[in-house]
Design an enzyme around this catalytic site. Structure first.
Site, PDB file in Angstrom:
ATOM      1  N   ASP A 311      33.868   4.217  -6.586  1.00  0.00           N
ATOM      2  CA  ASP A 311      34.346   2.999  -5.923  1.00  0.00           C
ATOM      3  C   ASP A 311      35.734   3.197  -5.298  1.00  0.00           C
ATOM      4  OD1 ASP A 311      34.700   0.389  -5.233  1.00  0.00           O
ATOM      5  OD2 ASP A 311      34.458  -0.418  -7.259  1.00  0.00           O
ATOM      6  N   ARG A 387      33.327 -10.430 -11.335  1.00  0.00           N
ATOM      7  CA  ARG A 387      34.216  -9.363 -10.883  1.00  0.00           C
ATOM      8  C   ARG A 387      34.709  -9.638  -9.450  1.00  0.00           C
ATOM      9  NH1 ARG A 387      33.296  -2.923  -9.934  1.00  0.00           N
ATOM     10  NH2 ARG A 387      35.187  -2.239 -10.920  1.00  0.00           N
ATOM     11  N   ASP A 422      25.404   1.008  -7.233  1.00  0.00           N
ATOM     12  CA  ASP A 422      25.896   0.163  -8.325  1.00  0.00           C
ATOM     13  C   ASP A 422      25.508  -1.296  -8.072  1.00  0.00           C
ATOM     14  OD1 ASP A 422      27.298  -0.498 -10.616  1.00  0.00           O
ATOM     15  OD2 ASP A 422      29.170   0.440  -9.973  1.00  0.00           O
ATOM     16  N   CYS A 470      22.722   2.134 -11.043  1.00  0.00           N
ATOM     17  CA  CYS A 470      23.774   1.738 -11.968  1.00  0.00           C
ATOM     18  C   CYS A 470      23.915   0.235 -11.841  1.00  0.00           C
ATOM     19  CB  CYS A 470      25.078   2.448 -11.553  1.00  0.00           C
ATOM     20  SG  CYS A 470      26.524   1.955 -12.484  1.00  0.00           S
ATOM     21  N   ASP A 492      28.302   2.002 -19.311  1.00  0.00           N
ATOM     22  CA  ASP A 492      29.728   2.156 -18.999  1.00  0.00           C
ATOM     23  C   ASP A 492      30.516   2.617 -20.217  1.00  0.00           C
ATOM     24  OD1 ASP A 492      29.918   1.741 -16.333  1.00  0.00           O
ATOM     25  OD2 ASP A 492      30.444  -0.372 -16.444  1.00  0.00           O
TER      26      ASP A 492
END
Ligand code: DGJ
Length: 682
Positions: A311, A387, A422, A470, A492
């Site tokens: 990321d 998030r 992800d 993911c 994670d």
């Protein structure tokens, strides 16, 4: 008290019968598999046998993941059911993959009538057992502790798990086991059932009044409905079942074989998965080109095969508050863009991989500014964030097209060999501005169809790219995803001691070759625990091995250890990734965990042995191995020689210095010790 079907016949009631695709409202009061609302408001249907066909091979399911097989590897049984009153038809599609003892089942509901119907539930699997003395095992947990086995005898009534989060979820997995109460790793009747679906699901078992039990597995019916106009059909995702009388270990090996042979697609079927280095835990968002090149350079020198830029490389993404949705390299960070960085990584002798989170958007992004209406959000209500991000409406083809264009641009313009896909939040306020009010129950499923569509387009246009799925670690580790992405980031939580539990639980359904597993730094970022570097590798070997730390921060001695670890993995990768996997000691039952992988010819085996806490004056210990050839003589770690029957019946000596003996004679034992025993028979 039974209600009976035929007048004059006081005996025949559906609640006494085993059924393949039961509906509710007539004489069967157990959990239904299908529910439809008809134009007159009635929900009663009665699907009865009409005809069947048997054809060689196994057709693909359009837009959905499915086990595949050649014509000589499988047969397909299609059973046609019809409801005489409504004109509705159901096709039950059974794939029989004999080489893995696997039976798949998908369902097509066809509106052969003249008016629209509303499908309210369409499970993929219904299995009635004439017994209830069974245990149900589900695989449950949370973010950073996924897929822990949880086992209990069936009790009267309904029990089960599911997800309403729009993803298969960290909390429950779309895989369940029904087994005899005394079934263990080595014996006992076990049924394993999985759903090839990455959205919300429901797995329920009902133990009824007569001590029969029914397993129903399929799309989560809550918030689901689908309008079927005349002539239209709906295909429910595929489920798959295996059965063995030889215990949970044999069940898992059958499933591993089936997934490896018939779910992981070319060109990754049977291919070694590369040793990778990922920068996430090393840098999170705090990197520049120099730092990345430093991490990549050190890894290349030590033998890593793939560098993954995680990321933070795109748009305005310097924290989790901005940039998602803008899949264009940040020119300040990467002046030569992704093509330039990929070239430099290739020049180091590694492949290059890249992180995406295609389904999400930050408000602070060009994509959001251009298309604020592309979020999933309910009119008049503030969409919840997770998030700091919002979910793109993947039920809309134009949204998927736009994301596809950006990703395809990157993948075609640079040497990208790997993509980490992800997905970092649960889905809320699932309402699509593009669908009419009476079709809002279709949003969750259309969303997943959009995800699968993007995967299909990218994997067919870029077949050389290895995809790793993911979802904040293991939030979408499911069989549906594995069809597109042959490896998944398991969790994670990268701490070795925690990973023992996570990988052990995951192994009940999923093969080692599908489990992303990395060596990370200590103190561990999630639990702040220090485990030895050797143990971190010894755990991660049983996965798609990699590193997630800055190797430059290790001592030169540790770097040499890493070099040896990478060489070890490369040497034994085939046995680990394609051999038979045996669970030996459960991390849930004591201080020791052990598992092993055995090569198909049974001449090589690797035994992973792990201790949690150290002890003093412990007893003399042996570990009974599995899967060896009893008549072959194996050398253990190149030293002592033992026949397979001794190693399996009497056991391998694992006693260590805590019991007054030093195996390697060099160092005292400690917490989180481990050892990989290498067994070879020439
Ligand atoms: C969650 C993933 O599980 C991590 O491995 C990492 O890729 C971060 N997202 C990046 O935001």
């Amino acid at each position: 008290m039974s209600s009976c079907v035929f007048e004059g016949n006081p005996y025949f009631s559906l609640e006494h019968c085993r059924q393949e695709y039961p509906s509710h409202g007539s004489t069967d009061f157990r959990r239904p598999a299908v529910e439809l609302r008809q134009p007159n408001g009635s929900r009663i249907t009665s699907f009865v046998y009409h005809s069947h066909t048997v054809t060689p091979g196994k057709p693909a399911l359009e837009g959905l993941p499915a086990f595949f097989a050649r014509e000589d590897e499988a047969d397909t049984l299609t059973v046609y059911l019809a409801d005489a009153v409504s004109g509705l038809r159901v096709e039950l599609l059974y794939g029989v993959l004999e080489d893995c003892d696997l039976i798949t089942r998908a369902v097509r509901v066809v509106n052969g009538g003249e008016a629209p119907f509303r499908l309210l539930q369409a499970a993929s699997l219904c299995l009635d057992f004439l017994r209830a003395d069974l245990d149900l095992i589900t695989f449950d947990g949370r973010h950073t502790m996924e897929r822990l086995p949880s086992r209990a005898p069936l009790r009267p009534g309904v029990q089960g798990v599911g997800s309403v989060r729009g993803i298969s979820s960290h909390q429950h997995n779309p895989f369940a086991v029904l087994c005899e109460g005394d079934a263990n790793e080595d014996h006992g009747l076990c049924y394993g059932a999985m759903l090839l679906y990455s959205g919300g699901f429901q797995a329920e078992v009902e133990r009824d009044q007569f001590d029969n039990s029914r397993l129903v597995l399929g799309i989560q019916p809550r918030n689901f409905s689908w309008t079927l106009d005349p002539g239209e059909s709906f295909t429910a995702p595929e489920a798959a079942l295996t059965c063995t009388a030889d215990g949970l270990g044999a069940m898992s090996r059958q499933l591993h074989r089936a997934i490896r042979r018939h779910l992981l697609r070319d060109p990754w079927a049977g291919k070694r998965h590369p040793v990778l280095i990922n920068n996430w835990e090393a840098t999170e968002f705090h990197f520049d080109l120099e730092k990345l090149e430093g991490i990549a350079g050190a890894a290349a020198q030590l033998g890593a095969e793939l560098f993954v830029l995680d990321d933070g490389w795109f748009g305005a993404r310097r924290s989790d508050r901005a940039g998602l949705g803008d899949w264009i390299a940040n020119p300040e960070l990467l002046p030569q863009g992704i093509p330039g960085l990929a070239e430099r990584i290739e020049a180091l002798g590694m492949r290059f991989g890249l992180w995406f989170e295609p389904e999400m958007v930050n408000r602070d992004s060009d994509l959001y500014r251009a298309h604020p209406d592309w979020l999933l959000q309910t009119p008049g209500r503030t969409p919840s964030h997770g998030r700091n991000q919002f979910v793109l409406d993947f039920s809309r083809p134009e949204v998927v097209d736009r994301v596809h264009a950006m990703m395809a641009d990157i993948l075609s313009g640079a040497k990208v060999s790997y993509v980490k896909w992800d997905m970092n939040r649960s889905i809320t306020e699932a309402y699509s501005a593009a669908l009419p009010p009476d079709r809002q129950g279709e949003v969750f499923h259309r969303y997943i169809l959009g995800v699968y569509d993007l995967y299909e387009r990218l994997t067919s246009a870029f077949p050389h790219v290895l995809f790793e799925s993911c979802a904040s670690g293991g939030g979408r580790f499911d069989p549906g995803m594995l069809y597109y992405a042959p490896q998944a980031w398991t969790s994670d939580d990268s701490d070795a001691a925690e990973r023992l539990k996570i990988q052990y639980g995951t192994s009940f359904c999923y093969p080692v070759v599908s489990m992303g597993a990395h060596v990370s730094a200590v103190p561990n970022h999630q639990v702040n625990r220090a485990t030895p570097l050797s143990t971190r590798a010894n755990v991660a070997y049983f996965g798609t091995f990699g590193y997630e730390l800055d190797l430059n921060r290790l001592t030169s001695e540790e770097r040499e250890q890493v070099r040896a670890q990478i060489a070890f993995m490369k040497e034994h990768r085939d046995v680990i990734q394609f051999g038979d996997f045996y669970r030996l000691l459960s991390p849930f039952q004591g201080n020791y965990t052990a598992w092993m992988a055995v090569s198909p010819d049974r001449r090589t085996a690797l035994v992973g042995w792990y201790k949690t806490l150290n002890e003093v004056n412990g007893p003399f210990r042996r570990l009974r191995l599995r899967g060896l050839d009893p008549a072959l003589c194996y050398t253990v770690d190149g030293t002592s020689a033992h026949y397979g029957d001794e190693l399996m019946e009497v056991g391998l000596v694992t006693t260590d210095s805590s019991a007054g003996e030093c195996r390697d004679g060099q160092r005292p034992s400690r917490d989180f010790d481990s050892h990989i025993f290498v067994l070879r028979a020439d």
